[in-house]
Design an enzyme around this catalytic site. Structure first.
Site, PDB file in Angstrom:
ATOM      1  N   HIS A  49       0.832  -1.200   0.000  1.00  0.00           N
ATOM      2  CA  HIS A  49       0.000   0.000   0.000  1.00  0.00           C
ATOM      3  C   HIS A  49       0.872   1.257   0.000  1.00  0.00           C
ATOM      4  O   HIS A  49       0.588   2.241  -0.706  1.00  0.00           O
ATOM      5  CB  HIS A  49      -0.903  -0.040   1.237  1.00  0.00           C
ATOM      6  CG  HIS A  49      -1.839   1.118   1.344  1.00  0.00           C
ATOM      7  ND1 HIS A  49      -2.236   1.640   2.555  1.00  0.00           N
ATOM      8  CD2 HIS A  49      -2.450   1.865   0.400  1.00  0.00           C
ATOM      9  CE1 HIS A  49      -3.060   2.651   2.349  1.00  0.00           C
ATOM     10  NE2 HIS A  49      -3.202   2.816   1.055  1.00  0.00           N
ATOM     11  N   GLU A  52       2.272   1.892  -3.433  1.00  0.00           N
ATOM     12  CA  GLU A  52       1.237   2.458  -4.311  1.00  0.00           C
ATOM     13  C   GLU A  52       1.161   3.974  -4.145  1.00  0.00           C
ATOM     14  O   GLU A  52       1.056   4.727  -5.124  1.00  0.00           O
ATOM     15  CB  GLU A  52      -0.115   1.817  -3.988  1.00  0.00           C
ATOM     16  CG  GLU A  52      -1.297   2.420  -4.728  1.00  0.00           C
ATOM     17  CD  GLU A  52      -2.531   2.504  -3.861  1.00  0.00           C
ATOM     18  OE1 GLU A  52      -3.114   3.612  -3.771  1.00  0.00           O
ATOM     19  OE2 GLU A  52      -2.926   1.481  -3.280  1.00  0.00           O
ATOM     20  N   HIS A  53       1.239   4.454  -2.903  1.00  0.00           N
ATOM     21  CA  HIS A  53       1.200   5.894  -2.645  1.00  0.00           C
ATOM     22  C   HIS A  53       2.425   6.596  -3.224  1.00  0.00           C
ATOM     23  O   HIS A  53       2.310   7.686  -3.807  1.00  0.00           O
ATOM     24  CB  HIS A  53       1.141   6.144  -1.136  1.00  0.00           C
ATOM     25  CG  HIS A  53      -0.249   6.150  -0.584  1.00  0.00           C
ATOM     26  ND1 HIS A  53      -0.808   7.235   0.038  1.00  0.00           N
ATOM     27  CD2 HIS A  53      -1.209   5.179  -0.573  1.00  0.00           C
ATOM     28  CE1 HIS A  53      -2.041   6.955   0.425  1.00  0.00           C
ATOM     29  NE2 HIS A  53      -2.307   5.703   0.076  1.00  0.00           N
ATOM     30  N   GLU A 130      -4.558   7.941   7.135  1.00  0.00           N
ATOM     31  CA  GLU A 130      -5.544   6.988   6.625  1.00  0.00           C
ATOM     32  C   GLU A 130      -5.806   5.898   7.654  1.00  0.00           C
ATOM     33  O   GLU A 130      -6.950   5.476   7.864  1.00  0.00           O
ATOM     34  CB  GLU A 130      -5.051   6.362   5.316  1.00  0.00           C
ATOM     35  CG  GLU A 130      -5.178   7.254   4.110  1.00  0.00           C
ATOM     36  CD  GLU A 130      -4.885   6.501   2.825  1.00  0.00           C
ATOM     37  OE1 GLU A 130      -4.691   5.265   2.890  1.00  0.00           O
ATOM     38  OE2 GLU A 130      -4.847   7.139   1.762  1.00  0.00           O
TER      39      GLU A 130
END
Length: 759
Positions: A49, A52-53, A130
């Site tokens: 994740h 991906e950022h 998040e």
């Protein structure tokens, strides 16, 4: 004419899927990497994740201000990414001429990312924000709890989102693992790239070959097989092992049939008993023959959950014994309807995931039989195969009647688009409207569910003293759906009056504010209902005193509209523009949540909408750069020009786990005060977004409706020309008026005003 598709394997191992769809106005790309959170080292949860950022922070060739996100947003497109357990998806949608620019940026940022330590530190804070929001969100925690039904040894039961503590940037072993993960999985053999648009297949293939070749050559990496999933612990959560190929599409088939709430099926049986409030069936996990899926079922207080589950098992048993070929033919009809209505982005994403809009093939039917065989069975209930929905088979009515004076017609959408929209609006001054609205919502819900399955958009909403009914999709189906909807509004079913109110799913604060924004713009104050019984007679009185107006566009044959709208309750009325208020208004939305959320809406006079759109367009980059990247206020940061209830203006939104509402405003105001510099390239790019062939059909319908409510001409050519004619002095003058003491600002927040200067 069906779409033309083509599959190509590049020399570096990348699998290319191409779709030529002449009806589309835009083009899209969807890139799937066959690696996700379960493929990252268990020692570093969240690594996939996190990576991906990092991709979106720019590269040497395409820095952040010219990267994929800014490029797509500047063209009015869509862009996003998603990390799942075994896959990571990147996707965007743009005008066809911009597909090459977007695809080059996408492939380059994935193949050659900048993983500098400073940007890692900044983005880790975003990941942590998040994580905080995720940990406080009831829906997210509910889904996480569902995954705990897996074996403790299965990676599903672990934490994979990442936070400040699991992403150990200072550890050399983490940095080495991050680089190895990228090197191992972001290569040709691990990637499926799908391109979709109106361009010929040859043109799409050239782009796919050119930019797909940026990835290094490689073979498909064998992803580690998980341990046994084990049986689910909850009665409405289903776990499967050793399912054959095609099981994901088979589950989609089953869930689609399950979602049919007409009489004869499981949901129909629950609704007939008055038990059903809300439900959602969704897949949670699928990999290597394993599958986990869940039905989120909300029943009334007088319902028997055990009997509801027994009925579900009986329905499973009935489906096992039915003619699957007949049901599959109906599923194919539904899928063809959905394929026709799908956006380029939806088509590209389905192609990249290998889930076409089609009936099950032989492999899929075999997987369906295996799936059904692994589900519990029973004999309870009385079932029947649902007939084909008339929304799918609707033909143009031959019945004709004069068009009512309250209906305006727009020629913005050519009939060749085979897409129509009908919008109706009632003004109901009676306070009783607030009591009748939830009753009508319950009565309309079965029709809305059918419409959604048939790729129709059917919405019934309220704002201030107004109700709106809007329907869009295939023209004859729209007419049929609105005909049914008006009959329901005039005389809701008896069970609608008695049913218990359905609990609404909790929204994160910023989305809850967006839902309340129309009410706030209309300055609607909740009024108590007068003490009385709500019944059909009083509903008739409220509707008889209503005044309505409407707009239709995209209909080649408008004659049937007159017949349908002859049943429209109320009296004809002309549209009146919403007057702008003066001064600054603060509305405390009363939205629960542990994070601070704020919407700032700055209305712009109707004759300055072109300048307002350009101003918002030029502010979008600086707002994101300052609030999201530099200050890291939170992951929910956006700015745009919006038209709401006919009122157009600049809209800024922020949700932050640490910044106060006063802090958020203190950061926003200087961004407006510093002004913008007119960029002719950005100006032309914005203007080109407002020509009918470049706009999605739904966008054209929305723009036409909003201009109608604002009592403005619906000529896109005028808006296009006005944007191109806007000068620096126009932007400066508009900004000056927006910053003036009497500027009609509206702040909608989940707290009271921080100081008395707000009304």
């Amino acid at each position: 004419m069906p779409d033309a598709t083509h599959h190509v394997a590049l020399a570096n191992g990348l699998q290319l899927t191409l779709r030529h769809a002449p009806r589309l106005k835009r083009a899209a790309a969807a890139l799937r990497v066959h690696a996700g959170s379960h493929d990252a080292p268990a020692k570093w949860p969240g690594m996939a994740h996190f990576l991906e950022h990092l991709f979106f922070l720019g590269t040497t060739r395409f820095p952040l201000e010219d990267g994929l996100m800014r490029y797509v947003q500047s063209l009015g497109g869509q862009v996003n990414a998603s990390t799942r357990e075994r896959t990571t998806d990147f996707f965007f949608e743009v005008p066809p001429a911009a597909l090459a620019g977007g695809l080059e940026r996408l492939c380059q940022m994935l193949a050659e990312p900048d993983l500098g330590i400073e940007r890692q530190r900044r983005e880790r804070e975003v990941i942590h924000a998040e994580f905080i929001a995720w940990s406080r969100n009831a829906q997210a925690q509910q889904q996480f709890a569902l995954l705990q039904s897996a074996s403790p040894q299965h990676p599903l039961s672990g934490f994979h989102a990442g936070n400040r503590f699991t992403l150990a940037l200072q550890d050399p072993a983490f940095q080495q693992a991050l680089g190895l993960f990228h090197q191992r999985f972001y290569q040709g053999g691990q990637i499926t790239l799908s391109l979709c648009g109106p361009q010929p297949l040859e043109a799409l293939e050239r782009l796919g070959r050119q930019f797909g070749s940026l990835f290094p050559t490689g073979g498909r990496v064998a992803q580690a097989l998980p341990p046994p999933l084990l049986a689910a612990k909850q009665p409405l959560t289903f776990a499967h092992e050793r399912l054959p190929e095609g099981a994901e599409q088979a589950l989609g088939w089953l869930i689609d049939l399950l979602d049919d709430s007409r009489p004869g099926g499981w949901l129909g049986a629950l609704r007939q008993r008055g038990w059903l409030q809300r439900r959602k069936a969704e897949p949670l996990y699928a990999f290597a023959g394993q599958m986990l899926w869940h039905i989120d079922l909300q029943l009334g207080t007088d319902a028997c959950k055990d009997e509801a589950v027994a009925l579900l098992h009986g329905w499973f048993g009935f489906i096992r014994q039915t003619d699957l070929a007949q049901l599959n033919a109906q599923f194919g009809q539904l899928q063809r309807s959905r394929e026709w209505a799908a956006s380029p982005l939806e088509l590209a994403r389905r192609d990249s995931s290998g889930q076409p809009f089609a009936a099950l093939d032989e492999q899929g039917l075999n997987a369906l039989k295996a799936l059904l065989a692994s589900l519990p069975g029973g004999e309870q209930g009385h079932w029947q195969i649902p007939v084909a929905d008339p929304l799918l088979t609707a033909e143009s009515s031959s019945t004709q009647a004069p068009l009512p004076e309250a209906l305006a017609l727009s020629d913005l959408l050519p009939a060749a688009r085979q897409y129509a929209a009908l919008s109706l609006r009632w003004h109901l001054p009676s306070r009783l409207r607030r009591g009748f609205f939830p009753i009508l919502c319950r009565a309309l819900r079965p029709l809305q569910e059918r419409a959604e399955r048939a790729a129709l958009h059917l919405q019934f909403s309220e704002a201030g003293e107004y109700w709106q009914l809007r329907c869009a999709g295939q023209p004859s189906a729209v007419i049929h759906a609105v005909d049914e909807a008006l009959a329901i509004l005039n005389a809701p079913s008896p069970d609608s009056w008695q049913a218990q109110p359905s609990p609404e799913p909790a929204l994160i604060p910023i989305r809850a504010l967006l839902k309340q924004l129309p009410d706030a713009i209309l300055a609607s104050n909740p009024e108590p209902l007068p003490p009385c019984t709500l019944d059909q007679q009083r509903l008739d009185q409220v509707l008889q005193n209503a005044r309505w107006q409407g707009l239709a566009l995209g209909f080649e044959n408008t004659a049937p509209l007159g017949s349908v709208l002859s049943n429209c309750p109320g009296h004809a009325a002309a549209a009146t523009a919403l007057p702008l208020w003066k001064g600054r208004r603060w509305v405390d939305a009363g939205v629960a949540g542990s994070e601070n959320a704020l919407l700032l809406f700055c209305p712009v006079p109707a004759n300055q909408h072109a300048s307002g759109r350009l101003l918002a367009h030029l502010l979008q980059g600086p707002v994101y750069q300052r609030l999201r990247v530099e200050l890291q206020l939170g992951y929910a940061v956006f700015s745009a020009f919006r038209q709401i209830e006919g009122c157009g203006g600049l809209l800024f939104g922020v949700q932050s786990p640490h910044a106060s509402h006063a802090d958020i405003l203190a950061h926003l105001q200087p961004l407006l005060s510093q002004g913008v510099v007119l960029d002719s390239t950005a100006q032309h790019a914005l203007a080109e977004q407002f020509v009918e062939p470049a706009m999605a059909n739904a966008e054209v319908a929305e723009w036409a409706w909003q201009t109608y409510l604002a009592t403005q001409p619906d000529r896109l050519t005028d808006l296009h020309r006005s944007i191109l004619m806007t000068r620096q002095a126009d932007l400066d003058a508009l900004l000056g008026s927006l910053l003036g003491p009497d500027a009609p600002w509206l702040c909608l927040a989940n707290a009271a005003a921080p100081d008395p200067s707000w009304q």
